[in-house]
Design a protein around this motif. Structure first.
Motif, PDB file in Angstrom:
ATOM      1  N   LEU A 146       0.848  -1.199  -0.034  1.00 22.01           N
ATOM      2  CA  LEU A 146      -0.167  -0.107  -0.020  1.00 22.01           C
ATOM      3  C   LEU A 146       0.903   1.210   0.141  1.00 22.01           C
ATOM      4  CD1 LEU A 146      -2.674   1.381   0.327  1.00 22.01           C
ATOM      5  CD2 LEU A 146      -2.551   1.158   2.786  1.00 22.01           C
ATOM      6  N   VAL A 148       3.903   1.804  -1.006  1.00 18.23           N
ATOM      7  CA  VAL A 148       4.762   2.103  -2.243  1.00 18.23           C
ATOM      8  C   VAL A 148       3.774   2.204  -3.336  1.00 18.23           C
ATOM      9  CG1 VAL A 148       6.066   0.738  -3.875  1.00 18.23           C
ATOM     10  CG2 VAL A 148       6.806   0.667  -1.348  1.00 18.23           C
ATOM     11  N   GLY A 149       2.553   1.612  -3.191  1.00 22.27           N
ATOM     12  CA  GLY A 149       1.781   1.502  -4.562  1.00 22.27           C
ATOM     13  C   GLY A 149       0.795   2.924  -4.433  1.00 22.27           C
ATOM     14  N   ARG A 150       0.431   3.308  -3.575  1.00 22.24           N
ATOM     15  CA  ARG A 150      -0.600   4.290  -3.376  1.00 22.24           C
ATOM     16  C   ARG A 150      -0.492   5.609  -2.623  1.00 22.24           C
ATOM     17  NH1 ARG A 150      -2.825   3.735  -8.053  1.00 22.24           N
ATOM     18  NH2 ARG A 150      -4.448   2.290  -8.099  1.00 22.24           N
ATOM     19  N   ARG A 151       0.786   5.760  -2.107  1.00 24.13           N
ATOM     20  CA  ARG A 151       1.183   7.033  -1.408  1.00 24.13           C
ATOM     21  C   ARG A 151       1.929   7.990  -1.910  1.00 24.13           C
ATOM     22  NH1 ARG A 151      -1.091   4.680   4.201  1.00 24.13           N
ATOM     23  NH2 ARG A 151       0.510   3.085   4.221  1.00 24.13           N
TER      24      ARG A 151
ATOM     25  N   THR B  69      -5.920   3.797   1.804  1.00 27.32           N
ATOM     26  CA  THR B  69      -5.053   4.829   2.549  1.00 27.32           C
ATOM     27  C   THR B  69      -6.157   5.756   3.071  1.00 27.32           C
ATOM     28  OG1 THR B  69      -5.362   6.343   0.358  1.00 27.32           O
ATOM     29  CG2 THR B  69      -3.357   4.882   0.614  1.00 27.32           C
ATOM     30  N   SER B  73      -7.903   6.057  -1.563  1.00 27.73           N
ATOM     31  CA  SER B  73      -7.359   5.177  -2.651  1.00 27.73           C
ATOM     32  C   SER B  73      -6.940   3.900  -2.112  1.00 27.73           C
ATOM     33  CB  SER B  73      -6.043   5.874  -3.523  1.00 27.73           C
ATOM     34  OG  SER B  73      -5.120   6.082  -2.445  1.00 27.73           O
ATOM     35  N   GLN B  75      -5.375  -0.036  -2.568  1.00 28.03           N
ATOM     36  CA  GLN B  75      -4.339  -0.874  -3.036  1.00 28.03           C
ATOM     37  C   GLN B  75      -4.629  -2.441  -2.937  1.00 28.03           C
ATOM     38  OE1 GLN B  75      -1.101  -0.009  -4.634  1.00 28.03           O
ATOM     39  NE2 GLN B  75      -1.234  -2.165  -5.017  1.00 28.03           N
ATOM     40  N   VAL B 148       5.629  -3.047  -7.597  1.00 27.85           N
ATOM     41  CA  VAL B 148       4.852  -1.711  -7.475  1.00 27.85           C
ATOM     42  C   VAL B 148       5.892  -0.770  -7.093  1.00 27.85           C
ATOM     43  CG1 VAL B 148       3.380  -0.491  -6.130  1.00 27.85           C
ATOM     44  CG2 VAL B 148       2.736  -2.787  -6.810  1.00 27.85           C
ATOM     45  N   GLY B 149       7.081  -1.021  -6.563  1.00 27.15           N
ATOM     46  CA  GLY B 149       7.971  -0.163  -5.927  1.00 27.15           C
ATOM     47  C   GLY B 149       9.018  -0.015  -7.324  1.00 27.15           C
ATOM     48  N   GLY B 193      -0.442  -0.268  -8.914  1.00 27.93           N
ATOM     49  CA  GLY B 193      -0.185   1.158  -8.147  1.00 27.93           C
ATOM     50  C   GLY B 193      -0.486   2.086  -9.550  1.00 27.93           C
TER      51      GLY B 193
END
Lengths: 242, 242
Positions: A146, A148-151, B69, B73, B75, B148-149, B193
């Motif tokens: 979460l 890394v993907g959505r913030r 989040t 949003s 994830q 995702v990162g 993401g």
DNA sequence: CGATAGATTGATACTGCTCAATATGGGTGG
DNA sequence: CCACCCATATTGAGCAGTATCAATCTATCG
């Protein structure tokens, strides 16, 4: 602290944060053939695709797990602090799927995975504590996805600082408001999916807003509430209570 | 397939992909008070911060786990296919740290978590299989953090398609080269993401390059080798063999 | 046959990346 | 004890990949 010197004490303390042990459990742990090794900063304890033979507990220093993409960029999936079990997956999986590397000099207690597996087979409460530990770790990975993907960058860095602070406190490693960050900005970048340059700017921004204070690698959290808000941090995913 | 209809068969099949069961293990599973429920698409099986009371196995349909989040949003941290165990973490953790939601209509077999916990306590091989399953899931989360990162949009989408295809094949759900993608582009976006718009463009790019073919929600992998390369996909992290 | 969710397209904005230079400071050898 | 050296941190300028916003198109379903 004796916990950090004595590998048996460290392991008992870790498991007792996860479950209740009885005397027989403690005796079985004392009977383990644990050995202690010291490794320098940057040392690979495990490499991806290694055959998994040992099981480790971190006694002092800091360690990270990471994976690499085909073109060589690195993603740190977790940091580990003294008291953490590093290789529980080696009890049941044959092949390492990620690297484990020291960040600072580190003292590690270890035993063959089959020995620890035998302990788990013989002592159900110990197996349960270890299983619970792997479940909590999985929860931490989910939260990292979460993060890394959505913030955005600021939230990611803030969240990482919150997690590190709270985990240190849970592990009994000193105060939550001021602590040494053992990792470089490059480590932080690889953990948050950012570049070192942008991490630097983000840390400066958090400093300029009066949320944190920095001095070398030491971080002081000047405003915990605002750091928490910036990171969207809720410690529930760490499952602090059993 | 009877596996998909019969909850006991599905559970036995799942566990036998993870370990070897004996007759007493199978008998213990048959004695479970499993019930089957059908849920519509979009139904929340578990919500974050729920108290965790049940343990589920997915019999048919598709499900995802996700977190939100603070600003809403989403994830998606994992997708699940028939045969997957959905709530092993509920055996040892008190509070759900993420949501579990159906993607399509889904049939789910379930029993109280304490019942499944009692089964695990009574039958060590079953506990071991479940523990191994949670370890493999943790490995999948680690790979997702990497995806995702540290990968660009094209790689992320390609990797996701590879993982879905291989997991379907491991679970015995048909061929790897052509399959129905149950999720919308919004699901794919929340898992990688990205935004739905960019996922759409990325899928078109993969199509234009002749790597995949699309027709409705059905995907045909025209060039597995190139999809694998595009996603940097190596199935080792799925630990397909015990 | 409309209603609606999902897919597609286009135009524009912005976050975070890249590249490159410079600063800092802790450690080390002479 | 000092000068150098290296890793790390910091700064600046320009760019790129994705996001955002807003229509439009297309299936599917009641």
């Amino acid at each position: 602290m004796s916990t950090r010197r004595n590998p048996y004490g460290a392991l008992v303390a870790k498991l007792e944060r996860l479950t209740t042990l009885d005397d027989a459990d403690r005796a079985a742990i004392q009977a383990l053939p644990l050995r202690v090794s010291i490794y320098p900063a940057g040392y690979f304890l495990v490499r991806e695709s290694d055959t998994t033979e040992d099981c480790r507990i971190l006694l002092s220093g800091y360690v990270c797990r990471h994976k690499l993409t085909g073109d060589g960029s690195r993603q740190i999936v977790s940091f580990h602090i003294p008291g953490d079990l590093l290789d529980l997956q080696h009890l049941l999986l044959r092949c390492a799927d990620h690297n484990i590397q020291t960040i600072t000099e580190a003292a590690v207690a270890w035993a063959p995975a089959v020995t620890i597996k035998a302990l788990a087979d013989a002592r159900p409460r110990i197996a349960e504590a270890m299983w619970r530990d792997t479940l909590i770790e999985a929860s931490i990975f989910r939260e990292r996805v979460l993060n890394v993907g959505r913030r955005d960058a600021k939230s990611r860095v803030a969240h990482m600082l919150c997690e590190f602070a709270v985990r240190c406190e849970i592990a009994g490693l000193g105060t939550m408001t001021s602590f040494d960050l053992p990792m470089t900005q490059e480590h932080i970048a690889d953990a948050t999916g950012l570049t070192p340059v942008h991490v630097n700017r983000t840390l400066q921004m958090l400093g300029a807003e009066g949320i944190i204070e920095r001095e070398r690698r030491r971080i002081t959290i000047a405003d915990w509430q605002r750091l928490r808000d910036a990171g969207g941090f809720d410690p529930a995913y760490l499952h602090p209570a059993t």
